[in-house]
Scaffold this active site. Structure first.
Site, PDB file in Angstrom:
ATOM      1  N   CYS A   2       0.826  -1.203   0.000  1.00 28.32           N
ATOM      2  CA  CYS A   2       0.000   0.000   0.000  1.00 28.32           C
ATOM      3  C   CYS A   2       0.861   1.255   0.000  1.00 28.32           C
ATOM      4  O   CYS A   2       2.009   1.249   0.422  1.00 28.32           O
ATOM      5  CB  CYS A   2      -0.881   0.027   1.238  1.00 28.32           C
ATOM      6  N   ARG A  27       4.606   0.599  -5.946  1.00 34.86           N
ATOM      7  CA  ARG A  27       4.498  -0.297  -4.784  1.00 34.86           C
ATOM      8  C   ARG A  27       3.476  -1.398  -5.023  1.00 34.86           C
ATOM      9  O   ARG A  27       3.339  -2.306  -4.213  1.00 34.86           O
ATOM     10  CB  ARG A  27       4.133   0.513  -3.538  1.00 34.86           C
ATOM     11  N   TRP A  75      -2.845  -2.478  -1.717  1.00 33.25           N
ATOM     12  CA  TRP A  75      -2.441  -3.792  -2.240  1.00 33.25           C
ATOM     13  C   TRP A  75      -3.116  -4.795  -1.327  1.00 33.25           C
ATOM     14  O   TRP A  75      -2.740  -4.927  -0.160  1.00 33.25           O
ATOM     15  CB  TRP A  75      -0.920  -3.929  -2.209  1.00 33.25           C
ATOM     16  N   ASN A 101      -1.165   1.316   5.928  1.00 31.54           N
ATOM     17  CA  ASN A 101      -0.320   0.338   5.241  1.00 31.54           C
ATOM     18  C   ASN A 101       0.211  -0.620   6.297  1.00 31.54           C
ATOM     19  O   ASN A 101       0.807  -0.192   7.278  1.00 31.54           O
ATOM     20  CB  ASN A 101       0.841   1.042   4.519  1.00 31.54           C
ATOM     21  N   GLY A 102      -0.017  -1.918   6.098  1.00 29.83           N
ATOM     22  CA  GLY A 102       0.472  -2.907   7.049  1.00 29.83           C
ATOM     23  C   GLY A 102      -0.615  -3.942   7.318  1.00 29.83           C
ATOM     24  O   GLY A 102      -1.613  -4.011   6.614  1.00 29.83           O
ATOM     25  N   GLU A 481      19.309 -16.043 -10.108  1.00 30.06           N
ATOM     26  CA  GLU A 481      18.804 -14.693 -10.380  1.00 30.06           C
ATOM     27  C   GLU A 481      18.258 -14.600 -11.794  1.00 30.06           C
ATOM     28  O   GLU A 481      17.208 -13.993 -12.023  1.00 30.06           O
ATOM     29  CB  GLU A 481      19.913 -13.669 -10.148  1.00 30.06           C
ATOM     30  N   LYS A 485      14.341 -13.466 -12.607  1.00 24.43           N
ATOM     31  CA  LYS A 485      14.064 -12.318 -13.492  1.00 24.43           C
ATOM     32  C   LYS A 485      13.089 -12.729 -14.590  1.00 24.43           C
ATOM     33  O   LYS A 485      12.117 -12.047 -14.885  1.00 24.43           O
ATOM     34  CB  LYS A 485      15.359 -11.806 -14.114  1.00 24.43           C
ATOM     35  N   GLU A 488       9.469 -13.563 -13.121  1.00 22.26           N
ATOM     36  CA  GLU A 488       8.645 -12.509 -12.510  1.00 22.26           C
ATOM     37  C   GLU A 488       8.161 -11.481 -13.526  1.00 22.26           C
ATOM     38  O   GLU A 488       7.139 -10.849 -13.285  1.00 22.26           O
ATOM     39  CB  GLU A 488       9.361 -11.842 -11.354  1.00 22.26           C
ATOM     40  N   HIS A 504      20.116 -35.847 -11.748  1.00 21.86           N
ATOM     41  CA  HIS A 504      19.468 -36.538 -10.624  1.00 21.86           C
ATOM     42  C   HIS A 504      17.962 -36.343 -10.640  1.00 21.86           C
ATOM     43  O   HIS A 504      17.318 -36.391  -9.597  1.00 21.86           O
ATOM     44  CB  HIS A 504      20.076 -36.052  -9.308  1.00 21.86           C
ATOM     45  N   LYS A 603       6.650  -4.108  -5.090  1.00 21.47           N
ATOM     46  CA  LYS A 603       8.063  -3.756  -5.005  1.00 21.47           C
ATOM     47  C   LYS A 603       8.618  -4.051  -3.621  1.00 21.47           C
ATOM     48  O   LYS A 603       9.747  -4.466  -3.468  1.00 21.47           O
ATOM     49  CB  LYS A 603       8.260  -2.266  -5.311  1.00 21.47           C
TER      50      LYS A 603
HETATM   51  C1  AGP Z   1      13.362  -9.220  -7.222  1.00 22.76           C
HETATM   52  O1  AGP Z   1      13.323  -8.873  -8.610  1.00 22.76           O
HETATM   53  C2  AGP Z   1      11.988  -9.278  -6.614  1.00 22.76           C
HETATM   54  N1  AGP Z   1      11.276  -8.092  -6.840  1.00 22.76           N
HETATM   55  C3  AGP Z   1      11.985  -9.742  -5.164  1.00 22.76           C
HETATM   56  O2  AGP Z   1      12.477 -11.060  -5.154  1.00 22.76           O
HETATM   57  C4  AGP Z   1      12.827  -8.928  -4.168  1.00 22.76           C
HETATM   58  O3  AGP Z   1      14.202  -9.109  -4.433  1.00 22.76           O
HETATM   59  C5  AGP Z   1      12.523  -9.435  -2.755  1.00 22.76           C
HETATM   60  O4  AGP Z   1      11.159  -9.228  -2.497  1.00 22.76           O
HETATM   61  C6  AGP Z   1      13.358  -8.742  -1.670  1.00 22.76           C
HETATM   62  O5  AGP Z   1      13.048  -7.378  -1.635  1.00 22.76           O
HETATM   63  P1  AGP Z   1      14.011  -6.395  -0.766  1.00 22.76           P
HETATM   64  O6  AGP Z   1      15.377  -6.474  -1.389  1.00 22.76           O
HETATM   65  O7  AGP Z   1      13.382  -5.049  -0.872  1.00 22.76           O
HETATM   66  O8  AGP Z   1      14.030  -6.919   0.635  1.00 22.76           O
END
Ligand code: AGP
Length: 608
Positions: A2, A27, A75, A101-102, A481, A485, A488, A504, A603
């Site tokens: 949020c 966000r 959110w 927010n929370g 990684e 990428k 997502e 395996h 985010k």
């Molecule tokens: C990465 O592309 C993602 N958006 C997600 O995995 C992110 O790295 C993870 O949520 C951790 O976020 P932070 O680094 O803000 O703690």
């Protein structure tokens, strides 16, 4: 997560709130709303959908006149995305309005108590409990009321609150969720994050957990939970307003991919002095560094992936045992802390609930903690014993790129510092590695200059359904990684596998034309990984290899090869990640997806 904004000043509030919310869209949200005091009443408009729905409903804010207001992008956590679940929320008589927010973890218990007292709930949200609780305790004194409510809450919150009989004031309070306060000539602000206020002010205030702030159009007054006035120093934000804008790129993600040379240099250079590595913020003496017996590295998602890389680098250079943990697992596995343990938490946002909780678990056990964080003044940055900032600047795209790359730099520097202090890395070796580090920005720039080759390759895979990323050692870390990428932002199923592990089980999934990306940068593992490449190729896979320049032998085994400039073996992830980021970006772009705001993602995940 949020987003919250609030404004009180001389100007019409609604357009300012809408503009501020637009800077928080990154966000992630599914509904939005604003409430404004019009001189007699608090009027509210809210709806499911994107901000443009709210802008249409309020004619850009014109239908809500007034100079005091709060706004919110939601959110969904408790209660589906809907008009009625959107914030702000009113009490019954519309004399109190709240944005939140929370997550209020004990909201059901509180809701039952309030219903017994005759309160009627209209939404499914935990937030509505807050506004009725404020109503229940309200005695005409907002601070006393907020304090009483705070004592009843469990969970996380950042609140913006308006009281109809205090129309010249806005109140805010936080616990664990982010909230900043902004001061300007034209009025005062609250927001979940700095970009929402940058257009109006660079002077922002960060408040700690359970601290409150009262805003009037020309004053800010801060209080602790005992309602005692406290002083809070402003932080001057250096970012340009453009830094939080797209800067001419189609998506923030591409802008941030291209900002990596600068982000890496900005994170690296202040810590290189006279052929030495200086990490003043570490707050550890050489003796304390020599006494480190074990390191935990904890994070989520990409932050966790940098921890996997850091394990290889720290153990390889400094010979300190490293355990890497997913934050969401760490705090529930009853970790064992022995004397001489250092816990490093990695987080771009500094607000990830799982990572923050893991940090607190470590602190509760008396363990030294270090945060590697990108957002200045964030919760993790303020709660860790020491914080090593990554200077990536604001990262808006949900998929992290420049923050990831700067986290790697911070981890390399720590590994080299520890190794040098513990005398397992000579001054000469360190100076050679420092020279390699200094070349990384220009080498990343070089790889970015060859994006067309990757863009062309990506367009051949828009319809693919499964992709595998394989590698050994540090190449396995970057495969994790690369796979995330792709998943997502393109919604294509992908898996990262230790190359030696494929046989395996998972190799049963390889069939004709399955795309396998093999990262092959560790010279001592070349042959082993190439034999794994052969294994998948003989089963029909199409192999994209990412390898060191000059390693042309790979061309006998791979269908498509991307070469990386030569660097120290411990730094190759910083280069291999570039083609993998670009591949994912161009696949997502080619599929016509929202690269910056992928479905279901936010985010900063500030809930568990
Ligand atoms: C990465 O592309 C993602 N958006 C997600 O995995 C992110 O790295 C993870 O949520 C951790 O976020 P932070 O680094 O803000 O703690």
């Amino acid at each position: 997560m949020c987003g919250i904004v609030g404004y009180i000043g001389e100007q019409q509030a609604a357009p300012i709130l809408l503009e501020g919310l637009s800077k928080l869209e990154y966000r992630g949200y599914d509904s939005a709303g604003i409430a404004v005091y019009d001189g007699n009443e608090i009027k509210m408009v809210k709806s499911r959908g994107k901000l443009k729905v709210l802008e249409e409903l309020t004619q850009g804010g014109m239908t809500l006149p007034g100079c005091v207001g709060i706004g919110h992008t939601r959110w969904a956590t408790h209660g589906s995305p809907s008009d009625i679940n959107a914030h702000p929320h009113f009490n019954k008589n519309h004399t109190i309005a709240v944005v939140h927010n929370g997550i209020i973890e004990n909201y059901m218990k509180l809701r039952k108590k309030l219903e017994k007292k005759g309160y009627v709930f209209v939404s499914e949200t935990d937030t509505e409990v807050l506004v009725h609780l404020l109503d229940y305790y309200y005695n005409g004194n907002p601070l006393e009321t907020i304090t009483k409510v705070m004592y009843r809450l469990e969970g996380s919150y950042a609140l913006g609150i308006m009281f109809k009989d205090h129309p010249e004031e806005v109140y805010a309070v936080r616990k664990d969720s982010p909230l900043i306060v902004g001061k300007s000539e034209a009025g005062n602000f609250i927001a979940s994050d700095v970009p929402a206020v940058l257009k109006h002010t660079r002077d922002v205030y960060f408040i700690d957990n359970q601290e409150m702030v009262k805003l009037t159009k020309d004053s800010l007054t801060f209080y602790n939970i005992d309602e005692e006035e406290i002083s809070v120093e402003p932080t001057h934000i250096e970012w340009d307003i453009t830094a939080a804008e797209k800067g001419g790129y189609e998506y923030f993600m591409l802008k941030e991919i291209y900002e990596q040379p600068k982000a890496v240099a900005d994170t690296l250079n202040p810590r290189l002095k006279n052929n030495d590595i200086v990490i003043e913020e570490l707050g550890m003496t050489d003796e304390e560094i020599r006494n480190i017996k074990k390191i935990f590295i904890i994070g989520c998602g990409s932050a966790y992936h940098t921890g996997v890389t850091a394990k290889y680098v720290i153990e390889g250079l400094a010979r300190i045992p490293v355990e890497v943990d997913l934050a969401s697992e760490f705090r529930y596995r009853n970790p064992i802390f022995e004397p001489g343990t250092l816990v490093i938490v990695i987080s771009q946002s500094g607000e990830t609930a799982d990572t923050l909780a893991a940090l607190r678990e470590a602190k509760a056990n008396g363990v030294k903690t270090l945060g590697i964080v990108n957002v200045v003044g964030s919760s993790i940055a303020r709660e860790a014993d020491a914080v090593m900032y990554t200077w990536a600047g604001p990262e808006i795209a949900v998929a992290t790129t420049k923050a990831y790359s700067t986290q790697l730099i911070a981890e390399y520097l720590l590994a080299m510092k520890f190794a040098r202090v513990r005398d397992v890395l000579s001054q000469e070796e360190m100076e050679g590695m420092i020279e390699d580090l200094k070349k990384l920005p220009e080498q990343i720039e070089f790889l970015l200059g060859n994006k067309e080759k990757i863009q062309h390759f990506a367009n051949r895979y828009l319809a693919t359904e499964h992709v595998f990323f394989i590698g050994r050692g540090i190449d396995y870390a970057i495969s994790l990684e690369g796979s995330l990428k792709l998943k997502e932002i393109s919604y294509i199923h992908s898996e990262a596998y230790a190359a030696g592990e494929l046989k395996h089980g998972t190799i049963s999934l390889i069939e004709e034309d399955t795309l396998v990306t093999a990262v092959i940068t560790q010279k001592e593992l070349y042959k082993k990984t190439l034999s794994n490449v052969q294994e998948v190729r003989t089963r029909g896979a199409f192999v994209l290899a990412v390898t060191n320049t000059g390693n042309t032998e790979v061309e006998k085994s791979a269908d498509y090869v991307i070469y990386l400039p030569e660097t120290n073996k411990y730094f190759t992830n910083s280069l291999a990640v570039i083609p993998l980021q670009l591949f994912s970006y161009y696949v997502s772009l080619g599929k016509g997806l929202d690269v910056d705001k992928p479905r279901n993602l936010a985010k900063s995940v500030t809930v568990e």
